[in-house]
Design a protein around this motif. Structure first.
Motif, PDB file in Angstrom:
ATOM      1  N   ASP A   1     -67.556  -8.693   9.094  1.00 19.02           N
ATOM      2  CA  ASP A   1     -68.811  -9.072   9.738  1.00 19.02           C
ATOM      3  C   ASP A   1     -68.667 -10.463  10.336  1.00 19.02           C
ATOM      4  OD1 ASP A   1     -71.418  -9.518  10.510  1.00 19.02           O
ATOM      5  OD2 ASP A   1     -72.283  -9.258   8.515  1.00 19.02           O
TER       6      ASP A   1
ATOM      7  N   GLN B   1     -74.030 -14.050  10.705  1.00 23.72           N
ATOM      8  CA  GLN B   1     -74.355 -15.133   9.784  1.00 23.72           C
ATOM      9  C   GLN B   1     -74.268 -14.652   8.337  1.00 23.72           C
ATOM     10  OE1 GLN B   1     -78.046 -17.065  10.619  1.00 23.72           O
ATOM     11  NE2 GLN B   1     -77.845 -18.484   8.918  1.00 23.72           N
ATOM     12  N   ILE B   2     -73.663 -15.461   7.498  1.00 29.42           N
ATOM     13  CA  ILE B   2     -73.553 -15.162   6.072  1.00 29.42           C
ATOM     14  C   ILE B   2     -74.804 -15.686   5.373  1.00 29.42           C
ATOM     15  CG2 ILE B   2     -72.272 -15.609   3.946  1.00 29.42           C
ATOM     16  CD1 ILE B   2     -69.770 -15.934   5.695  1.00 29.42           C
ATOM     17  N   GLN B   3     -75.412 -14.843   4.568  1.00 30.86           N
ATOM     18  CA  GLN B   3     -76.605 -15.229   3.821  1.00 30.86           C
ATOM     19  C   GLN B   3     -76.184 -15.847   2.489  1.00 30.86           C
ATOM     20  OE1 GLN B   3     -79.730 -14.923   5.154  1.00 30.86           O
ATOM     21  NE2 GLN B   3     -78.631 -14.226   6.958  1.00 30.86           N
ATOM     22  N   LEU B   4     -76.507 -17.119   2.307  1.00 29.97           N
ATOM     23  CA  LEU B   4     -76.200 -17.809   1.058  1.00 29.97           C
ATOM     24  C   LEU B   4     -77.503 -18.276   0.432  1.00 29.97           C
ATOM     25  CD1 LEU B   4     -73.147 -19.970   2.127  1.00 29.97           C
ATOM     26  CD2 LEU B   4     -73.123 -17.882   0.783  1.00 29.97           C
TER      27      LEU B   4
ATOM     28  N   LEU C   1     -75.257 -16.349  -2.678  1.00 33.85           N
ATOM     29  CA  LEU C   1     -74.993 -14.981  -3.102  1.00 33.85           C
ATOM     30  C   LEU C   1     -75.452 -14.867  -4.550  1.00 33.85           C
ATOM     31  CD1 LEU C   1     -71.379 -14.666  -1.686  1.00 33.85           C
ATOM     32  CD2 LEU C   1     -73.464 -13.796  -0.655  1.00 33.85           C
TER      33      LEU C   1
ATOM     34  N   GLN D   1     -65.003 -20.669   1.181  1.00 30.59           N
ATOM     35  CA  GLN D   1     -65.888 -20.445   2.332  1.00 30.59           C
ATOM     36  C   GLN D   1     -65.348 -21.244   3.501  1.00 30.59           C
ATOM     37  OE1 GLN D   1     -70.027 -21.466   1.917  1.00 30.59           O
ATOM     38  NE2 GLN D   1     -70.518 -20.680   3.938  1.00 30.59           N
TER      39      GLN D   1
END
Length: 99
Positions: free
Chosen positions: A79, A82-85, A87, A95
């Motif tokens: 993907d 945008q990474i959702q943080l 987690l 990262q």
């Protein structure tokens, strides 16, 4: 839910980070370690599909000292979004810096 002692978490996190040394390419966006229902979980987020990176992920299990599929649930997500943080119930092991 995070279980077990902080010492177990710390030792596992450090061992996993050491297993990844030299394996992470610029395609790796995030690597996280978690534990749910007594089973460790490894989450990798790659920017693009890569056979070489998937091989490195599998090799990391050998470096870790056990086959990943025997002791860990492995999740590889491809993907570029945008990474959702944060987690939930996971520790970040790596990262990538992103704009």
């Amino acid at each position: 839910m995070i279980e077990d002692s902080p010492e177990l978490w710390n030792r596992t996190t450090v061992c996993f980070a050491q297993a990844l040394l030299g394996a992470i390419s610029p395609n790796f966006r995030l690597v996280a370690l978690g534990k749910m229902s007594g089973r460790w979980q490894l989450r990798f987020i790659l920017e693009n599909e890569s056979r070489e990176d998937r091989e490195e992920i599998e090799d990391a299990g050998d470096e870790f000292g056990i086959p990943i599929e025997d002791q860990f649930e492995l999740e590889v997500i491809v993907d570029a979004g945008q990474i959702q943080l944060p987690l939930p119930d996971m520790r970040l092991v790596y990262q990538r810096r992103e704009p």
